[in-house]
Motif scaffolding. Sequence first.
Motif, PDB file in Angstrom:
ATOM      1  N   LEU A   1      -8.551  -8.468  -0.848  1.00 20.82           N
ATOM      2  CA  LEU A   1      -7.914  -7.285  -0.250  1.00 20.82           C
ATOM      3  C   LEU A   1      -7.279  -6.459  -1.361  1.00 20.82           C
ATOM      4  CD1 LEU A   1      -5.989  -8.758   2.822  1.00 20.82           C
ATOM      5  CD2 LEU A   1      -7.850  -7.121   2.922  1.00 20.82           C
ATOM      6  N   PRO A   2      -7.469  -5.150  -1.323  1.00 23.32           N
ATOM      7  CA  PRO A   2      -6.835  -4.335  -2.367  1.00 23.32           C
ATOM      8  C   PRO A   2      -5.317  -4.392  -2.239  1.00 23.32           C
ATOM      9  CG  PRO A   2      -7.815  -2.941  -0.673  1.00 23.32           C
ATOM     10  CD  PRO A   2      -8.215  -4.348  -0.350  1.00 23.32           C
TER      11      PRO A   2
ATOM     12  N   LEU B   1      -9.347  -1.035   5.437  1.00 24.50           N
ATOM     13  CA  LEU B   1     -10.038  -2.098   6.178  1.00 24.50           C
ATOM     14  C   LEU B   1     -11.196  -1.496   6.973  1.00 24.50           C
ATOM     15  CD1 LEU B   1      -7.252  -4.396   7.700  1.00 24.50           C
ATOM     16  CD2 LEU B   1      -8.951  -5.018   5.991  1.00 24.50           C
TER      17      LEU B   1
ATOM     18  N   ALA C   1       1.971   2.982   3.819  1.00 19.95           N
ATOM     19  CA  ALA C   1       1.181   2.028   3.027  1.00 19.95           C
ATOM     20  C   ALA C   1       0.264   1.217   3.936  1.00 19.95           C
ATOM     21  CB  ALA C   1       2.115   1.098   2.253  1.00 19.95           C
ATOM     22  N   PHE C   2       0.799   0.770   5.067  1.00 16.18           N
ATOM     23  CA  PHE C   2      -0.023  -0.044   5.969  1.00 16.18           C
ATOM     24  C   PHE C   2      -1.051   0.790   6.712  1.00 16.18           C
ATOM     25  CE2 PHE C   2       3.376  -3.170   5.328  1.00 16.18           C
ATOM     26  CZ  PHE C   2       2.585  -4.253   5.000  1.00 16.18           C
TER      27      PHE C   2
ATOM     28  N   GLU D   1       5.207   2.010  -5.628  1.00 18.18           N
ATOM     29  CA  GLU D   1       6.057   3.196  -5.566  1.00 18.18           C
ATOM     30  C   GLU D   1       7.358   2.860  -4.840  1.00 18.18           C
ATOM     31  OE1 GLU D   1       5.478   7.636  -3.757  1.00 18.18           O
ATOM     32  OE2 GLU D   1       3.691   6.404  -4.056  1.00 18.18           O
TER      33      GLU D   1
ATOM     34  N   TYR E   1      10.484  12.316  -0.303  1.00 19.25           N
ATOM     35  CA  TYR E   1      11.772  11.872  -0.846  1.00 19.25           C
ATOM     36  C   TYR E   1      12.881  12.891  -0.621  1.00 19.25           C
ATOM     37  CZ  TYR E   1       9.046   8.256  -3.103  1.00 19.25           C
ATOM     38  OH  TYR E   1       8.216   7.205  -3.333  1.00 19.25           O
TER      39      TYR E   1
ATOM     40  N   LEU F   1       7.541   5.155   4.048  1.00 21.82           N
ATOM     41  CA  LEU F   1       6.633   4.778   2.959  1.00 21.82           C
ATOM     42  C   LEU F   1       5.926   3.473   3.277  1.00 21.82           C
ATOM     43  CD1 LEU F   1       8.678   5.695  -0.225  1.00 21.82           C
ATOM     44  CD2 LEU F   1       6.593   6.794   0.608  1.00 21.82           C
TER      45      LEU F   1
ATOM     46  N   GLU G   1      -2.599   3.244   5.364  1.00 22.76           N
ATOM     47  CA  GLU G   1      -3.692   3.364   4.398  1.00 22.76           C
ATOM     48  C   GLU G   1      -4.474   2.063   4.280  1.00 22.76           C
ATOM     49  OE1 GLU G   1      -2.537   5.102   0.648  1.00 22.76           O
ATOM     50  OE2 GLU G   1      -1.485   6.702   1.730  1.00 22.76           O
ATOM     51  N   ALA G   2      -3.744   0.955   4.339  1.00 22.85           N
ATOM     52  CA  ALA G   2      -4.417  -0.346   4.288  1.00 22.85           C
ATOM     53  C   ALA G   2      -5.346  -0.502   5.491  1.00 22.85           C
ATOM     54  CB  ALA G   2      -3.385  -1.468   4.253  1.00 22.85           C
ATOM     55  N   ALA G   3      -4.896   0.011   6.642  1.00 21.75           N
ATOM     56  CA  ALA G   3      -5.722  -0.057   7.848  1.00 21.75           C
ATOM     57  C   ALA G   3      -6.985   0.778   7.667  1.00 21.75           C
ATOM     58  CB  ALA G   3      -4.924   0.435   9.055  1.00 21.75           C
TER      59      ALA G   3
ATOM     60  N   ALA H   1      -3.675  -4.952   9.599  1.00 21.68           N
ATOM     61  CA  ALA H   1      -3.327  -4.734   8.193  1.00 21.68           C
ATOM     62  C   ALA H   1      -1.986  -5.385   7.871  1.00 21.68           C
ATOM     63  CB  ALA H   1      -3.281  -3.238   7.884  1.00 21.68           C
TER      64      ALA H   1
ATOM     65  N   TYR I   1      -1.571  -8.544   5.187  1.00 26.55           N
ATOM     66  CA  TYR I   1      -0.796  -8.442   3.946  1.00 26.55           C
ATOM     67  C   TYR I   1       0.515  -9.215   3.986  1.00 26.55           C
ATOM     68  CZ  TYR I   1      -3.899  -5.011   1.887  1.00 26.55           C
ATOM     69  OH  TYR I   1      -4.975  -4.392   1.328  1.00 26.55           O
TER      70      TYR I   1
ATOM     71  N   LEU J   1      -1.592  -3.148  -1.783  1.00 28.09           N
ATOM     72  CA  LEU J   1      -1.055  -2.027  -1.017  1.00 28.09           C
ATOM     73  C   LEU J   1      -0.681  -0.905  -1.976  1.00 28.09           C
ATOM     74  CD1 LEU J   1       1.273  -3.442   1.755  1.00 28.09           C
ATOM     75  CD2 LEU J   1      -0.922  -2.329   2.001  1.00 28.09           C
ATOM     76  N   ARG J   2      -1.216   0.262  -1.741  1.00 29.70           N
ATOM     77  CA  ARG J   2      -1.073   1.369  -2.693  1.00 29.70           C
ATOM     78  C   ARG J   2       0.366   1.826  -2.890  1.00 29.70           C
ATOM     79  NH1 ARG J   2      -5.302   5.291  -0.664  1.00 29.70           N
ATOM     80  NH2 ARG J   2      -6.484   3.424  -0.177  1.00 29.70           N
ATOM     81  N   GLU J   3       1.053   2.030  -1.773  1.00 29.90           N
ATOM     82  CA  GLU J   3       2.383   2.622  -1.872  1.00 29.90           C
ATOM     83  C   GLU J   3       3.457   1.600  -2.221  1.00 29.90           C
ATOM     84  OE1 GLU J   3       2.821   6.005  -1.431  1.00 29.90           O
ATOM     85  OE2 GLU J   3       0.631   6.041  -1.322  1.00 29.90           O
ATOM     86  N   LEU J   4       3.092   0.341  -2.224  1.00 24.23           N
ATOM     87  CA  LEU J   4       4.112  -0.679  -2.367  1.00 24.23           C
ATOM     88  C   LEU J   4       4.818  -0.622  -3.717  1.00 24.23           C
ATOM     89  CD1 LEU J   4       4.534  -2.204   0.114  1.00 24.23           C
ATOM     90  CD2 LEU J   4       3.594  -4.234  -0.940  1.00 24.23           C
TER      91      LEU J   4
END
Lengths: 178, 262
Positions: A162-163, B120, B112-113, A170, B41, B108, B115-117, A95, A99, A165-168
Motif C-alpha cells: 500500500l502506498p 485503492l 489523506a484517507f 505534511e 491552513y 487533513l 486520497e487513499a480511498a 482505506a 492503514y 498516506l500522502r498527507e500524513l
Amino acid sequence: MKELKTVIESLLFVSDIPLSIKKMKELLDDVSESDVAAAVRELVDEYSRREGGVFLAEVAGGFQFRTADISTPWILKFRGGRPASLSQAALETLAVIAYRQPVLKSDIEQVRGVDVSAALKGLLEKNLVRVVGRKDVPGRPIMYGTTKRFLEVFNLKDLSELPTLRELKELEEEETFD
Amino acid sequence: MNGAPIGGISGVMDYRIKLDIFEGPLDLLLYLIRKNEIDIYDIPISMITEQYIAYLDAMKSLNLDLAGEYLVLAATLLHIKSRMLLPVHEEEGAEEEDPRAELVRQLLEYQAFKEAALDLNNRKLLDRDLFVRKEPVDDRDDDGDSPIREVGVFELVKAFQRVITERGGDFTMEIDTETMSLSQRVSEILDLLNEKKTLTFNELLGREFNRRSIVFTFLALLELMKMRVARAFQQAPYETIRIYLAVELEGTEDHEGAENGY
C-alpha cells in the motif's frame, strides 16, 4: 528441474486461490523452498514475456493466474452482469481500516466524521475486512482489520505494498509547529 | 480573514444536485475549501461557516435527511468563529493555539484517507479490471467432500424455538442480580470459542433456563455470525448444530482473560 516447473504450473492452474511458495513446497516432497521459488519466478517471466491472455501474478502472499487488461471488456461481456464496484463510503472506510488496523469502529468514525455502521457491515459481508480481536480497554471493543481477500481483490502482494498516506507527513510536520 | 464576497446562497442553487454526493460534513467542508481555492491552513472561518450553513439550509429545503453530524460541524464552525473574534491577549505570553488548528488537523487527516480511498479504487480490481479462472469459494476451510453444510439464520431460529419449547416447562424465576448486555454476551461467546474452537448449540446455551439469558445468547450468536466471526454447521437438518470460530483472534491477552472466565 523441468518437471518441477511443470507440476507447479499445473497446481497454479487448478488452484482457485493464490498459492504460496510454502504451500507448494508442502505439496511437493523433497524440494527446497528456494527451488520452488526459482521455478515460480521462471514461470512468471515466461508468462510475462509471452504477453498472452493470462499472466502469473504475485498476490496476497501467493501466485495466481490472472487475465490481461486488454481482454477486460470482453470478459465482462462474457460473464454478464456489472463489474464489481465499491461505494465511496465503503472505499473510505476500507482505506482507514487498511492503514490503521487494528482499528475500532469509533476511530473510523472519528476520521470520516460520519456513522460507518452500514459501510462496515458491507465490507464484512464482502469479506474484505474482519474482526481481528478486541482492545484491552473497558468494554473490550472490537477491532477490525483487512482480510486476505482484500489483498486478492485489490491486487496487492501484501499490506506493505500500500502506498504511504500522502498527507500524513505534511500532517506530522504541521503538528511539530504547534 | 478577508471580506471575500459570499457566493453562498445563489451558488447553492447550482450545486443542489451535488448535495447527496457528500460523504459527510468533512467532505462538504473540503469541497467548499477547494471550490473557493482557500489555503487549508488559513481558512476564513466566517465565510466558510456562512457557505456551509447555506448548504445545510439547501439540504433542508430539499427535505434531504440531514444527518446529525452535519449540525455538529456547523456548531463547531460557529464556535471557532466566535473564538476568532475574541481579542488575543498577546501579553499572556504563551501563544494561544489557533482555534482552527484541531479542525485543520481533522480535515487533513480525512483528506489523506479520501486520497487513499481513491488510490485503492484506481488499482486493478478483481472482477472489474482483471479476473481469475474461478471465483474463490467462500468456505475455504471446508473440504468439499464432507456432507457438513453451513447453517443459516432460519435453521438457527428453528433450533432456538426447539430449545425454548424443550426447556419451556423448567423456566425458573430468578431475581436478576446482574444485568447482562448483548455486547457482554458477545464477548463471552468469543472468549469461549477462542478457547474451545468449537461448541455445539446446546453447549453454548449451557444450563441456561432463564429465558432472558437464552434470548441474549441467541442474539449474541446471530450478531457474531453477522460479523462473520462465528459460523454454524450441521450434518443434516435437525442434527446437532456446531458453532466454529471463523477467524483466529489475535492478541495474547485474550487467552488469559478467557481462563479467568470474564
